[in-house]
Structure formats: C-alpha cells, structure tokens
Design a protein around this motif. Structure first.
Motif, PDB file in Angstrom:
ATOM      1  N   VAL A 121       0.840  -1.203   0.000  1.00 48.01           N
ATOM      2  CA  VAL A 121       0.000   0.000   0.000  1.00 48.01           C
ATOM      3  C   VAL A 121       0.874   1.252   0.000  1.00 48.01           C
ATOM      4  O   VAL A 121       0.611   2.227  -0.727  1.00 48.01           O
ATOM      5  N   LEU A 122       1.933   1.255   0.821  1.00 52.89           N
ATOM      6  CA  LEU A 122       2.822   2.427   0.875  1.00 52.89           C
ATOM      7  C   LEU A 122       3.529   2.648  -0.463  1.00 52.89           C
ATOM      8  O   LEU A 122       3.701   3.792  -0.899  1.00 52.89           O
ATOM      9  N   SER A 123       3.938   1.571  -1.122  1.00 48.15           N
ATOM     10  CA  SER A 123       4.589   1.728  -2.421  1.00 48.15           C
ATOM     11  C   SER A 123       3.632   2.265  -3.481  1.00 48.15           C
ATOM     12  O   SER A 123       4.037   2.993  -4.383  1.00 48.15           O
ATOM     13  N   SER A 124       2.346   1.915  -3.363  1.00 48.27           N
ATOM     14  CA  SER A 124       1.366   2.443  -4.320  1.00 48.27           C
ATOM     15  C   SER A 124       1.060   3.913  -4.081  1.00 48.27           C
ATOM     16  O   SER A 124       0.558   4.592  -4.982  1.00 48.27           O
ATOM     17  N   LEU A 125       1.347   4.421  -2.875  1.00 50.12           N
ATOM     18  CA  LEU A 125       1.097   5.826  -2.563  1.00 50.12           C
ATOM     19  C   LEU A 125       2.312   6.708  -2.794  1.00 50.12           C
ATOM     20  O   LEU A 125       2.295   7.881  -2.406  1.00 50.12           O
ATOM     21  N   GLN A 126       3.360   6.175  -3.406  1.00 49.92           N
ATOM     22  CA  GLN A 126       4.560   6.968  -3.639  1.00 49.92           C
ATOM     23  C   GLN A 126       4.268   8.129  -4.589  1.00 49.92           C
ATOM     24  O   GLN A 126       3.445   8.013  -5.504  1.00 49.92           O
ATOM     25  N   LEU A 127       4.965   9.220  -4.346  1.00 53.54           N
ATOM     26  CA  LEU A 127       4.778  10.427  -5.153  1.00 53.54           C
ATOM     27  C   LEU A 127       5.318  10.203  -6.567  1.00 53.54           C
ATOM     28  O   LEU A 127       6.434   9.714  -6.741  1.00 53.54           O
ATOM     29  N   ARG A 129       4.622   8.066  -8.842  1.00 55.62           N
ATOM     30  CA  ARG A 129       5.015   6.672  -9.072  1.00 55.62           C
ATOM     31  C   ARG A 129       4.901   6.298 -10.549  1.00 55.62           C
ATOM     32  O   ARG A 129       5.815   5.711 -11.129  1.00 55.62           O
ATOM     33  N   ALA A 130       3.762   6.650 -11.163  1.00 60.44           N
ATOM     34  CA  ALA A 130       3.561   6.299 -12.569  1.00 60.44           C
ATOM     35  C   ALA A 130       4.542   7.046 -13.475  1.00 60.44           C
ATOM     36  O   ALA A 130       5.092   6.469 -14.428  1.00 60.44           O
ATOM     37  N   ASP A 131       4.786   8.317 -13.177  1.00 56.62           N
ATOM     38  CA  ASP A 131       5.722   9.092 -13.999  1.00 56.62           C
ATOM     39  C   ASP A 131       7.149   8.566 -13.880  1.00 56.62           C
ATOM     40  O   ASP A 131       7.896   8.527 -14.865  1.00 56.62           O
ATOM     41  N   ILE A 132       7.530   8.143 -12.664  1.00 57.00           N
ATOM     42  CA  ILE A 132       8.872   7.599 -12.462  1.00 57.00           C
ATOM     43  C   ILE A 132       9.048   6.302 -13.253  1.00 57.00           C
ATOM     44  O   ILE A 132      10.095   6.063 -13.880  1.00 57.00           O
ATOM     45  N   HIS A 133       8.014   5.444 -13.250  1.00 59.45           N
ATOM     46  CA  HIS A 133       8.102   4.209 -14.027  1.00 59.45           C
ATOM     47  C   HIS A 133       8.164   4.507 -15.525  1.00 59.45           C
ATOM     48  O   HIS A 133       8.852   3.806 -16.276  1.00 59.45           O
ATOM     49  N   LEU A 134       7.451   5.539 -15.964  1.00 59.89           N
ATOM     50  CA  LEU A 134       7.498   5.914 -17.380  1.00 59.89           C
ATOM     51  C   LEU A 134       8.897   6.399 -17.765  1.00 59.89           C
ATOM     52  O   LEU A 134       9.419   6.045 -18.837  1.00 59.89           O
ATOM     53  N   ILE A 135       9.516   7.182 -16.902  1.00 53.46           N
ATOM     54  CA  ILE A 135      10.885   7.656 -17.159  1.00 53.46           C
ATOM     55  C   ILE A 135      11.859   6.475 -17.194  1.00 53.46           C
ATOM     56  O   ILE A 135      12.760   6.412 -18.047  1.00 53.46           O
ATOM     57  N   GLU A 136      11.682   5.508 -16.283  1.00 51.14           N
ATOM     58  CA  GLU A 136      12.557   4.335 -16.272  1.00 51.14           C
ATOM     59  C   GLU A 136      12.418   3.536 -17.564  1.00 51.14           C
ATOM     60  O   GLU A 136      13.412   3.053 -18.126  1.00 51.14           O
ATOM     61  N   GLY A 137      11.173   3.384 -18.059  1.00 50.53           N
ATOM     62  CA  GLY A 137      10.978   2.631 -19.281  1.00 50.53           C
ATOM     63  C   GLY A 137      11.551   3.315 -20.505  1.00 50.53           C
ATOM     64  O   GLY A 137      12.000   2.652 -21.444  1.00 50.53           O
ATOM     65  N   MET A 138      11.565   4.644 -20.513  1.00 46.31           N
ATOM     66  CA  MET A 138      12.029   5.373 -21.693  1.00 46.31           C
ATOM     67  C   MET A 138      13.526   5.652 -21.682  1.00 46.31           C
ATOM     68  O   MET A 138      14.170   5.681 -22.733  1.00 46.31           O
ATOM     69  N   PHE A 139      14.099   5.872 -20.480  1.00 48.50           N
ATOM     70  CA  PHE A 139      15.499   6.321 -20.414  1.00 48.50           C
ATOM     71  C   PHE A 139      16.386   5.455 -19.524  1.00 48.50           C
ATOM     72  O   PHE A 139      17.552   5.780 -19.352  1.00 48.50           O
ATOM     73  N   GLY A 140      15.856   4.397 -18.923  1.00 44.59           N
ATOM     74  CA  GLY A 140      16.698   3.517 -18.129  1.00 44.59           C
ATOM     75  C   GLY A 140      16.837   3.962 -16.684  1.00 44.59           C
ATOM     76  O   GLY A 140      16.279   4.965 -16.239  1.00 44.59           O
ATOM     77  N   THR A 141      17.633   3.186 -15.935  1.00 41.11           N
ATOM     78  CA  THR A 141      17.776   3.424 -14.495  1.00 41.11           C
ATOM     79  C   THR A 141      18.682   4.606 -14.174  1.00 41.11           C
ATOM     80  O   THR A 141      18.628   5.126 -13.069  1.00 41.11           O
ATOM     81  N   GLY A 142      19.549   5.014 -15.115  1.00 40.87           N
ATOM     82  CA  GLY A 142      20.431   6.152 -14.838  1.00 40.87           C
ATOM     83  C   GLY A 142      19.653   7.442 -14.657  1.00 40.87           C
ATOM     84  O   GLY A 142      19.847   8.168 -13.681  1.00 40.87           O
ATOM     85  N   LEU A 150      15.279  13.630  -6.842  1.00 40.14           N
ATOM     86  CA  LEU A 150      14.452  14.837  -6.736  1.00 40.14           C
ATOM     87  C   LEU A 150      13.211  14.583  -5.880  1.00 40.14           C
ATOM     88  O   LEU A 150      12.817  15.429  -5.073  1.00 40.14           O
ATOM     89  N   ARG A 151      12.599  13.415  -6.056  1.00 38.54           N
ATOM     90  CA  ARG A 151      11.454  13.067  -5.209  1.00 38.54           C
ATOM     91  C   ARG A 151      11.870  12.955  -3.742  1.00 38.54           C
ATOM     92  O   ARG A 151      11.144  13.384  -2.848  1.00 38.54           O
ATOM     93  N   PHE A 152      13.038  12.397  -3.516  1.00 35.26           N
ATOM     94  CA  PHE A 152      13.553  12.309  -2.150  1.00 35.26           C
ATOM     95  C   PHE A 152      13.764  13.701  -1.543  1.00 35.26           C
ATOM     96  O   PHE A 152      13.464  13.930  -0.369  1.00 35.26           O
ATOM     97  N   LEU A 153      14.251  14.657  -2.338  1.00 35.87           N
ATOM     98  CA  LEU A 153      14.445  16.018  -1.838  1.00 35.87           C
ATOM     99  C   LEU A 153      13.116  16.686  -1.503  1.00 35.87           C
ATOM    100  O   LEU A 153      13.014  17.442  -0.520  1.00 35.87           O
TER     101      LEU A 153
END
Length: 472
Positions: A121-127, A129-142, A150-153
């Motif tokens: 449940v906590l992982s689904s409430l991450q700020l 979350r969907a945009d971060i996964h989209l960035i990972e799929g398009m540009f990788g883990t780097g 930035l989300r951590f900040l």
C-alpha cells in the motif's frame, strides 16, 4: 542426474552445446552451493530438527537447537525439486504443532502478511510513481535515479517544513489566539535590536500590493514567513516554552536528519553499484536470465519493463564498445583526446565563471537600486527586484545546453556522459545560490561609515535575515 540439473551440470557425454552453459556464473555458483549443502547435510544427519511449517510464499522461520532460524524455502540455494522436497518435509514435521505453538505460528504468519500488504500500500502511494516508471521505461535506471533523488528532496523538504511548523509556527499561532503569558525579546535600548519593518503608510497604490506579494516586502514582512516577525521569547503556560531554543533545536534536528537520510540512501546505492560493477558478464546474465519481473500483470507495466531492459542492454553494449575502442587507442590518440578534454573543461570553467560574475553584478546592481528608493515604472521596479533571479534562471537554462553540446566531443561512455552532465548542472545550480548569498552578504555588511556598530548595515537592512529570505 536429474533433468533440472542437467542444464547447469551437464554430463560429459552430453553434446558440446552444453559447454557454453558452463561459462555462466550460475554454473560455478551451483557447484559451490551443491558442495556446501551436501557437507552440511552430512554434518547435520545425526542432529534432531525442530518442526516448522513453510507453505509457499509465507515461509515461516522456526528456531533450531543452535539458536539460528531456518530460512524460508524460497530463499534456499537449491533447485526447484529440492525446494519442493524440503517443503514437504517441513509440512510433515510441522503437523504435530498444536495449542500454543500453532497459535504463535498463525499470529506470526498474519503479522508477516499484514506487513507485506502494508508495504504494498505504501509503495502504491509513492509520489509520482507512474511518472517515475514511465521515465525508467524510456530512459533507463540512470535517469530514473536522478528523478528519484528529486522526489527524495521533495519529501525531505516536506519533513523540514513539518518540524518548523510544529515547533516554531504552531506555538506562535496558538499563543496569538489564547490568553497565555508571553515574554517578548527585550531590545535593551540597543539600536541593533529595533526592527520596524517596511510596511507602507498612507495611501497605497494597488500595484504596490502586487509588488509586495511577489517580492515579500511590505505587509508580508509581518507574517509567519519571515524571521523578523518572531519577537516572542518565552510562552508561559503549564510549562515555559523557549521559542529561540525551539527554533535552534528544530534547525539542528532537520540538518542531522538530512545528513543521516542522505548517507543511508547513498550507502544503499553504493552497495548496489558495487555488486553490479563487480563483473560485467554477470550483469549481462542478470539482465538476460533474471531481469524480468514475473509478477507484472499490467500490459503498460510490461511494456515499460521491456523497454527499460532493452535500453539498459543497449547502453551496456555501447559501453562495452566504447571500452574496447578506448583499449585500442594509440598513444597519439590518447594524447589528442586528453588535450581536447582539458581544453573543453577550461571552457566549461570559463562559462561558470562568467555566469557567477553576471549573478554577482546583477545582485549588486539590484541592491543598490532598491536602496536608492526612487519611484519609477511598476514593471521596471519589478525587473530590478527580480534581476538576480532572472539571471540565475537564464544561467540554469543556457548552461545545460552548452554542457550537452560539449560532452559529445569528449568521447565518454553513455552512462558517464549522463552522470558528468548532471554533476556539472547540479554544481552550477548550487554554486549560483552560493554566489547570490555571497553577493548579498557583501552588500549587507558594507557600511557608509568606517565601521558598522551592529556588524552590518542596520540602516538599510534592519533585519538582514528577513532580507535574505525575501531574496531567496
């Protein structure tokens, strides 16, 4: 030999195609685990075993005579057939549990399931979350790591706000609407302790309120946003609340919290990076044979995971190509590329120095024009007040474009190009804030007389902390 083991431990009479699998790291790992597991079974054949239950995902851990705990079946370094056999043995030995032992087992299983459901449940409430996964799929883990930081900040700044609001702002707000005894900070008749603010008197033009709202001057100086508003020293109720001490301790607390959180996050990332960079061939094997998440059921998530793996494999292959190219360079080519990198780094330093000088000049010009207090056009006043911010914004917009153009001539690997460009951009942003604060401090501490009785120019800046906050 069993069928599942024939893949990883090929028979000598098997065809030569299996010899390729002997080069996999999993082959050596399986041989090592098989030796250790067989030796441990021989040593522990005469010992009694504690009964335990392990069913599928919710594998339980029961203490043995040595004081250790049995690992869940899914975490054992064994083949699938051996895990199934181990699971059946544990189920047979755990069938005799009744009463208190069975109740403890059920409670432990329920708590474990509740904990994992809560983590989901906590992982689904991450700020984002969907945009971060989209960035990972398009540009990788780097690139993903940068936006995760930035989300951590953002979360870290929110926690800082909560600390200051609860321990500093909230007591002042409650006190202003209650009948508590209040002790104000005493000025002792000193000129340096007098702060009247700069609220406008008489008839105020409408656009001046807009200027105050955008620049933090005028009526906004007497709000909770700025340091000069807090004149309380002690709040007397059932206990005495020391507001300056609370302000100091809250500041120290969130600085220490930031340090600990950043170090912990960096240590976790460093451990993962150390494991990934230990063996490049092992990294390829992990991506090819163990990179897919079989828990994915959503089509969009599967597409993003697939594109992320493809991007990482492309980057790894490109890095291998660059490394091979670097290894085959002649001495003349190495000298040429190092000389080119040195010249480009000197150009980058010249760009940074030029940006810092522009920020300094803009800040000094803005402060001097505001000190003259000459009435002019509304838009011109606004541009003069925001001139440092405009110059910093332009510098932060132009320099990344220059860095992206320069990095293409330096002939680095793709992963290092991303990291190096991010380092340059972050340094530019942080250093520009430092240059702004230095420029402000030069103006605040410069007095028309030979010396400053208060240590700063109290006539122009009655509360220099408020002025710095307005500029920020």
């Amino acid at each position: 030999m069993d069928a599942p083991d024939a893949v990883f431990v090929p028979d000598r009479r098997a065809p030569s195609s299996h010899l390729l699998l002997e080069q996999l790291p999993s082959y050596q790992s399986l041989l090592y685990r098989r030796k250790t597991s067989s030796s441990s079974r021989r040593r522990g054949s005469g010992r009694g075993r504690q009964p335990s239950i392990n069913s599928g995902k919710w594998a339980e851990q029961k203490p043995v005579h040595s004081g250790e705990e049995l690992k869940p079946v899914r975490e054992l370094p064994k083949s699938m057939q051996e895990k199934q056999h181990e699971k059946q043995q544990r189920l047979q030995q755990g069938g005799a549990l009744t009463g208190w032992g069975l109740w403890r087992l059920n409670v432990h299983r329920s708590l474990k399931r509740l904990k994992e459901d809560g983590m989901d449940v906590l992982s689904s409430l991450q700020l984002w979350r969907a945009d971060i996964h989209l960035i990972e799929g398009m540009f990788g883990t780097g690139i993903l790591s940068y936006f995760s930081f930035l989300r951590f900040l953002v979360l870290l700044n929110f926690i800082m706000f909560l600390l200051m609001f609860v321990f500093v702002m909230l007591p002042v707000i409650i006190t202003s609407h209650s009948t508590h005894n209040i002790t104000y900070s005493s000025s002792n008749g000193s000129e340096c302790s007098v702060y009247l603010g700069s609220s406008r008197q008489g008839l105020v033009v409408f656009h001046e309120h807009i200027t105050d709202l955008l620049s933090g001057t005028g009526f906004l100086e007497h709000t909770y946003l700025f340091y000069g508003y807090y004149k309380l020293e002690f709040i007397h109720s059932h206990f005495t609340y020391n507001l300056p001490l609370a302000y100091l301790l809250a500041t120290i607390t969130y600085l220490l919290l930031s340090l600990v959180w950043i170090v912990k996050r960096s240590a976790a990332g460093f451990k993962r990076k150390l494991i990934q960079d230990e063996d490049r061939f092992q990294s390829f094997c992990n991506k090819v044979f163990a990179g897919w998440d079989f828990c994915i059921t959503n089509e969009n998530a599967a597409r993003l995971k697939r594109s992320s793996l493809l991007y990482e494999l492309k980057m790894d292959l490109e890095e291998e190509r660059i490394k091979r190219k670097m290894a085959n360079r002649t001495r003349g080519e190495k000298c040429r590329i190092y000389a080119l990198r040195a010249a480009l780094n000197l150009f980058v330093m010249a760009v940074l120095v030029a940006c810092f000088y522009c920020i300094y000049v803009a800040t000094v010009f803005s402060q001097r024009k505001q000190a003259e207090d000459q009435k002019s056009n509304f838009l011109l006043e606004l541009v003069v007040e925001y001139l440092p911010s405009i110059v910093i914004t332009l510098a932060n917009f132009i320099t990344p474009l220059i860095f992206n153009l320069i990095i293409s001539f330096e002939d680095y690997s793709p992963a290092f190009e991303i990291r190096f460009t991010l380092m340059r951009c972050v340094f530019m942003r942080l250093a520009s804030i430092g240059v702004l604060l230095f420029s402000l401090w030069v103006q605040i501490t410069s007095c028309a007389a030979t010396d400053c009785p208060c240590g700063y120019n109290h006539q122009l800046y009655p509360c220099w902390e408020t002025h710095v906050g307005q500029e920020m």
